[in-house]
Design a protein around this motif. Structure first.
Motif, mmCIF file in Angstrom:
data_model
loop_
_atom_site.group_PDB
_atom_site.id
_atom_site.type_symbol
_atom_site.label_atom_id
_atom_site.label_comp_id
_atom_site.label_asym_id
_atom_site.label_seq_id
_atom_site.Cartn_x
_atom_site.Cartn_y
_atom_site.Cartn_z
ATOM 1 N N GLU A 530 0.821 -1.211 0.000
ATOM 2 C CA GLU A 530 0.000 0.000 0.000
ATOM 3 C C GLU A 530 0.854 1.259 0.000
ATOM 4 O O GLU A 530 0.344 2.350 -0.264
ATOM 5 N N GLY A 531 2.132 1.122 0.355
ATOM 6 C CA GLY A 531 3.015 2.278 0.404
ATOM 7 C C GLY A 531 2.610 3.272 1.470
ATOM 8 O O GLY A 531 2.722 4.475 1.264
ATOM 9 N N VAL A 532 2.141 2.801 2.626
ATOM 10 C CA VAL A 532 1.614 3.690 3.653
ATOM 11 C C VAL A 532 2.416 3.561 4.939
ATOM 12 O O VAL A 532 2.845 2.475 5.323
ATOM 13 N N ILE A 533 2.630 4.703 5.574
ATOM 14 C CA ILE A 533 3.181 4.768 6.926
ATOM 15 C C ILE A 533 2.135 5.493 7.759
ATOM 16 O O ILE A 533 1.740 6.620 7.424
ATOM 17 N N SER A 534 1.681 4.849 8.827
ATOM 18 C CA SER A 534 0.597 5.456 9.600
ATOM 19 C C SER A 534 0.787 5.225 11.082
ATOM 20 O O SER A 534 1.386 4.236 11.504
ATOM 21 N N GLY A 555 -9.842 10.078 19.026
ATOM 22 C CA GLY A 555 -8.791 9.371 18.330
ATOM 23 C C GLY A 555 -7.979 10.323 17.480
ATOM 24 O O GLY A 555 -8.353 11.491 17.284
ATOM 25 N N PHE A 556 -6.854 9.838 16.988
ATOM 26 C CA PHE A 556 -6.019 10.628 16.087
ATOM 27 C C PHE A 556 -5.416 9.699 15.058
ATOM 28 O O PHE A 556 -5.360 8.474 15.234
ATOM 29 N N ALA A 557 -4.945 10.276 13.956
ATOM 30 C CA ALA A 557 -4.285 9.492 12.910
ATOM 31 C C ALA A 557 -3.339 10.381 12.128
ATOM 32 O O ALA A 557 -3.660 11.552 11.843
ATOM 33 N N VAL A 558 -2.180 9.822 11.805
ATOM 34 C CA VAL A 558 -1.212 10.471 10.917
ATOM 35 C C VAL A 558 -0.843 9.439 9.860
ATOM 36 O O VAL A 558 -0.289 8.385 10.191
ATOM 37 N N CYS A 559 -1.169 9.715 8.604
ATOM 38 C CA CYS A 559 -0.919 8.757 7.530
ATOM 39 C C CYS A 559 -0.208 9.439 6.377
ATOM 40 O O CYS A 559 -0.562 10.568 5.991
ATOM 41 N N LEU A 560 0.776 8.727 5.818
ATOM 42 C CA LEU A 560 1.520 9.231 4.667
ATOM 43 C C LEU A 560 1.664 8.097 3.662
ATOM 44 O O LEU A 560 2.125 7.009 4.016
ATOM 45 N N TRP A 561 1.264 8.360 2.412
ATOM 46 C CA TRP A 561 1.375 7.365 1.348
ATOM 47 C C TRP A 561 2.569 7.724 0.480
ATOM 48 O O TRP A 561 2.605 8.801 -0.137
ATOM 49 N N VAL A 562 3.574 6.841 0.452
ATOM 50 C CA VAL A 562 4.823 7.130 -0.251
ATOM 51 C C VAL A 562 4.923 6.413 -1.589
ATOM 52 O O VAL A 562 5.800 6.714 -2.389
ATOM 53 N N SER A 563 4.057 5.435 -1.836
ATOM 54 C CA SER A 563 4.059 4.731 -3.121
ATOM 55 C C SER A 563 2.674 4.148 -3.339
ATOM 56 O O SER A 563 1.788 4.255 -2.489
ATOM 57 N N GLY A 564 2.501 3.506 -4.494
ATOM 58 C CA GLY A 564 1.208 2.901 -4.783
ATOM 59 C C GLY A 564 0.235 3.894 -5.386
ATOM 60 O O GLY A 564 0.599 5.018 -5.758
ATOM 61 N N PRO A 565 -1.050 3.528 -5.462
ATOM 62 C CA PRO A 565 -2.044 4.379 -6.136
ATOM 63 C C PRO A 565 -2.305 5.696 -5.421
ATOM 64 O O PRO A 565 -2.829 6.626 -6.024
#
Length: 985
Positions: A530-534, A555-565
């Motif tokens: 998925e290319g995700v760091i979360s 709640g909280f969330a920090v997500c970064l997509w570095v590759s993939g779609p």
């Protein structure tokens, strides 16, 4: 005798009824039907006491000995009614099944009415089904109990309609008695309650329309009546089956029936018996399932789905058991465990075990879960164990346990954060079940069955897991679990659970109340596919403050997509998103930061807030709500605010609303409300007041400044494009927009990457260049010749600058040059020598979206302004051209070889004289090994001779090296040898 060769059994029964006397029973005609082989029925007619009420004919085979009938049900049922034959399950239609006896009861309430019938077929089961035949049970119960048949007679029943208990009694009464015993029927009747019940009880359904399995349990004091329908339920037939009347408790589900027994036979305890019909690969089977337990001294043995399977193809019982549990307890040790066998495409064993014991005054505990299967000729297994032990590292930090697990040919699926407490690897460590298998086998079976959901078989995959349980300051109980899964995907997860209660209740205290109860769930994740760091965090549902009635959420969330779609996308959120924001499927679901407090019986308070930052906007807001009710008097108050902020150009919009309502009984509601709408950065807005039906709007600030101005190129370049590097001097954009990378094929780098021109030695067969641009392109050229851009999209502009997609024109220019000789000029390589493969990526709409521009009046002058993005605007422009992969063109082999006659290649045995000419060579003679100095001197002289230098220089230059800079070889090399090599004397 009437012989029916076109088997029409119904017509023969009708004829028999027509010849019936109106006042007495009589022998009817013999009826023979032919369905592969002849089946002969004896028939008897029996009118009601009042002939006008109805007449019945019973046709039966009454076969006591000999081979059973082997009948295909579809053919047999077609002799009576093809519409009923259509109700046969697919697994029974074409199967030939053995029956001992057949009986059809055909009845007409009046001579002119439509006939109703019940066809009873006794199954010829090969072996008696007794309790002592069951695995585990045999040998542990008395012969008197063990020899009891579970179901002495099991039948398949076909019915033209749904029959009540009362109607079945009427049909049973028409079955002829044995000649030598007027009290016993010639053919066993359908099972009904021994005593007639109330009118309501007798009206309960005993048999459904279509096909059912029927029988009666043979256990003492548990003669339950079985009616298991296997045909689809008829329309309008909503009433539940109750063949045993209103006093008998029965649980009906799809193709299954369960009876509560609750009987004890010595150490053997029988809880439930169930009957189920299933088709495995179109092979029908009747299953008899038992829930039982054995208790001997301190040992308890529990059985789950212990039973018998009867394949209808051969009617041979096969005994089976799905699960088994064991418990043993004394003053020193406690042992408990469970094992479940699952049958499907493959056979699998799942188990759990717990052990508690005292050693040297300390208490230890170990719990484990695991599974094993053999699938596609490969073993597949996993094991996960938790050791509960206390290790005091520091009074503020105490280790309370360790967890370790692995999986082979298993993939680990970690659930979303809201289901983290149900994840077996977490639940086993944090909240191990104390349920006894014998008392709650269904719960344990469900828990074991969930393992396959999270750890399915996947050949070539695997995982490892390691965890730590600890407490901090004896107030915070924590568990951290690191998992690494590989195979289908490479995924790393760090899971955390933290629990805190203030004040911490004592272990032996009955008072468990506290002013703060918190459970925090954490999950950090990296997925390669998925290319995700979360990183995600969330409060569990049991959190409260001051009172259990004041529930906390968030709640909280920090997500970064570095590759993939979704490469390039990101989101940071506390408490979720704007109410009108349509969350993309790949964004995490985050609950609001808030509370819900019910203060007494009259007042409830609720508050929540959120913040989110994504690729095209910032969102923030909150809501406060109060509700009051006292008798007929009620009131509520709602205040909320929502913010939508964009940048470059910077703009904000704020919407604030307050509403108060009140009433008394039917009087009201009386409403007061105000809405404040503010925008900027040039502060302006409107205020709207509502008093019942009156609405007033007040404007303030410069109303024309509501829309932001476009930014200029210099601002866009400095904010959103990469800064220029020292090697990019002369760039017209003053930014490092384009990049070139040798992606594959490098054998050696000849100059540092910091130099203006970097030199490489490459393998031409593996060479791959990747060129990229920070600015998406609408067209591409190679030396002024057009390059195809494939399916890349061109519907983009520069939103923040107000440049529409029609106004923007971007072009990607590529030129490759070759220096054919050292010192000569370079020439452009022909385009056909390379392949140019387009690279596309999704770019943020906030940067490269089509600008929405509006011409407005600002201070009396025309001014272009940018329309604001909607909360649910598309976040990315899909598939824009960002660059190319450049690889050498594969040249086709245009040559062909001449054909050679195979005879020319045959082995030739003709000897040829003087084919080889031998030459005498002088043997090598070296300097003596003892004379090291002479050898070293010879090596030194050889290295520095002019002839050697020239040959070495020419060789290195031909390989692309610079001999003066890259290779420094002097006569001192000879001194490096520990033993000088041999040299010619």
């Amino acid at each position: 005798m009437a012989t029916n060769t076109e088997p029409k059994l119904k017509e023969e029964l009708e004829k028999g009824l027509s010849k019936t006397s109106n006042d007495a029973p009589a022998k009817g005609p013999k009826i023979t039907i032919s369905i592969g082989k002849d089946i002969e029925f004896i028939s008897e007619t029996k009118p009601d006491k009042k002939p006008s009420e109805g007449q019945t004919i019973v046709a039966y085979t009454a076969k006591e000995k000999g081979d059973p009938f082997s009948i295909t049900l579809n053919d047999l049922m077609a002799t009576l009614d093809t519409s009923i034959a259509d109700l046969l399950p697919s697994g029974l239609k074409d199967k030939s099944i053995k029956f001992k006896n057949l009986m059809v009861i055909y009845r007409k309430e009046q001579k002119t009415s439509k006939g109703e019938w019940l066809f009873v077929l006794d199954l010829d089961i090969a072996t008696k089904i007794q309790l002592k035949s069951l695995p585990v049970v045999r040998g542990l119960i008395s012969d008197e109990v063990g020899e009891k048949e579970l179901v002495p007679s099991l039948r398949l029943v076909a019915a033209s309609k749904a029959f009540t208990i009362k109607e079945i009694r009427v049909l049973n009464d028409k079955i002829p008695n044995k000649p030598d015993d007027e009290e016993e029927k010639l053919i066993p009747p359908m099972p009904v309650p021994k005593e007639e019940g109330t009118q309501e009880s007798e009206a309960k359904l005993s048999v459904r329309k279509g096909f059912s399995f029927s029988g009666q349990l043979g256990l003492a004091d548990a003669a339950k009546i079985l009616s298991l329908p296997v045909s689809p339920q008829a329309e309008g037939e909503k009433e539940e089956l109750a063949p045993g009347g209103e006093k008998e408790t029965v649980t009906n589900s799809n193709l299954a029936v369960w009876f509560d027994i609750d009987k004890t036979f010595g150490p053997f305890s029988l809880k439930q018996i169930g009957f189920q019909y299933e088709e495995k690969a179109n092979n029908p089977e009747i299953g008899i399932v038992i829930d039982a337990a054995l208790k001997i001294a301190g040992l308890t043995l529990s059985c789950d789905d212990l039973g018998v399977g009867i394949a209808l193809a051969n009617l041979k019982p096969s005994f089976k058991i799905s699960g088994i549990g064991i418990e043993y307890k004394n003053s020193i040790i406690e042992i408990s465990g469970a094992l479940l066998r699952k049958n499907g495409i493959y056979e699998e064993y799942l188990g759990l075990a717990r052990l508690k014991f005292d050693l040297a005054g300390k208490s230890f505990g170990v719990s484990a879960i695991g599974a094993y299967a053999y699938y596609n000729n490969e073993p597949s297994l996993f094991l996960y164990a938790v050791l509960n032990v206390t290790i005091v590292v520091d009074p503020s930090f105490i280790i309370t346990g360790f967890a370790l697990g692995f999986g082979y040919n298993r993939y680990l699926k970690v659930p979303s954060i809201d289901n983290l407490l149900d994840f077996p690897l977490v639940a086993e460590a944090v909240e191990p079940s104390d349920s006894k298998f014998s008392d709650d086998s269904e719960l344990i079976t469900k828990k074991l069955g969930q393992m396959d959901e999270y750890m399915p078989i996947s050949i070539g995959s695997g995982f490892v897991a390691i965890g730590l349980k600890f407490t901090c300051f004896k107030m915070l109980d924590c568990f951290a679990l690191l998992t690494v899964a590989f195979g289908e995907d490479f995924e790393i997860n760090l899971l955390g659970i933290a629990k805190m209660k203030i004040p911490t209740p004592a272990k032996d205290s009955k008072n468990t109340s506290c002013i703060l109860n918190m459970t925090m769930l954490l999950r950090a994740r990296f997925s390669l596919s998925e290319g995700v760091i979360s990183i995600e965090g969330q409060l569990a549902s049991d959190c409260y403050l001051l009172s259990p009635d004041c529930r906390l959420t968030g709640g909280f969330a920090v997500c970064l997509w570095v590759s993939g779609p979704h490469a390039g996308d990101f989101v940071i959120t506390l408490g979720g998103y704007h109410p009108l924001f349509k969350k993309p499927a790949h964004y995490p679901t985050v609950p609001r930061l808030g509370f819900h407090w019910k203060v007494g019986n009259c007042l409830s308070l609720k508050g929540e807030k959120y913040f989110a930052l994504c690729a095209h906007a910032i969102m923030a807001g909150g809501r406060l709500e109060a509700n009051f009710k006292l008798g007929k008097l009620w009131a509520n108050f709602v205040a909320e605010a929502h913010f939508l902020i964009s940048w470059k150009p910077y703009y904000y919009e704020i919407l604030v609303q307050v509403r108060i309502q009140a009433g008394y009984g039917i009087l009201g509601p009386v409403s007061l409300g105000v809405q404040l709408h503010i925008w900027g950065p040039e502060f302006a807005g409107t205020a709207t007041f509502r008093i019942i039906f009156v609405k007033v709007t007040v404007e303030f600030g410069d109303q024309s400044s509501r829309l932001p101005e476009p930014i200029d190129w210099e601002s866009f370049q400095s904010s959103f494009l990469p800064p220029a590097k020292s090697t990019a001097q002369g760039s017209s954009t003053a930014a490092d927009v384009c990049s070139v990378v040798v992606n594959q094929g490098v054998t050696k780098q000849l100059s540092p990457a910091t130099t203006k021109e970097v030199a490489f030695v490459v393998n031409p067969k593996e060479l791959e260049l990747v060129v990229n641009s920070a600015i998406p392109s609408k067209q591409a050229l190679y030396d002024k010749k057009s390059l195809g851009i494939g399916e890349a999209k061109t519907n983009f502009g520069i939103r923040s600058m107000g440049v529409t997609k029609e106004q923007l024109d971007t072009s990607y220019n590529i030129k490759i040059k070759r220096q054919e000789k050292v010192g000569s000029g370079s020439v452009t390589v022909d385009k056909d020598e390379f392949q140019f493969i387009p690279i596309t990526q999704d770019v943020p709409t906030a940067l490269w979206g089509d600008a929405k521009v509006k011409l407005t009046k600002v201070k009396g002058k025309d001014s272009e302004r940018i329309l604001l993005p909607e909360a649910n605007d598309q976040q990315f422009v899909k598939n824009t051209l960002s660059g190319f992969r450049i690889v050498p063109q594969i040249k086709k082999d245009v040559c062909s070889t001449n054909s050679i006659d195979v005879n020319e290649l045959l082995h030739d045995t003709t000897a040829i004289d003087k084919v080889y000419t031998w030459q005498n060579m002088t043997a090598f003679s070296g300097v003596s090994a003892d004379n090291q100095a002479t050898r070293t001197t010879a090596v030194k002289n050889s290295i520095v001779t002019n002839n050697t230098k020239n040959n070495r220089k020419n060789l290195l230059q031909s390989l692309g090296f610079n001999p003066d800079n890259d290779v420094q070889l002097t006569e001192s090399v000879a001194n490096s040898f520990v033993i000088a090599p041999q040299v010619k004397a």
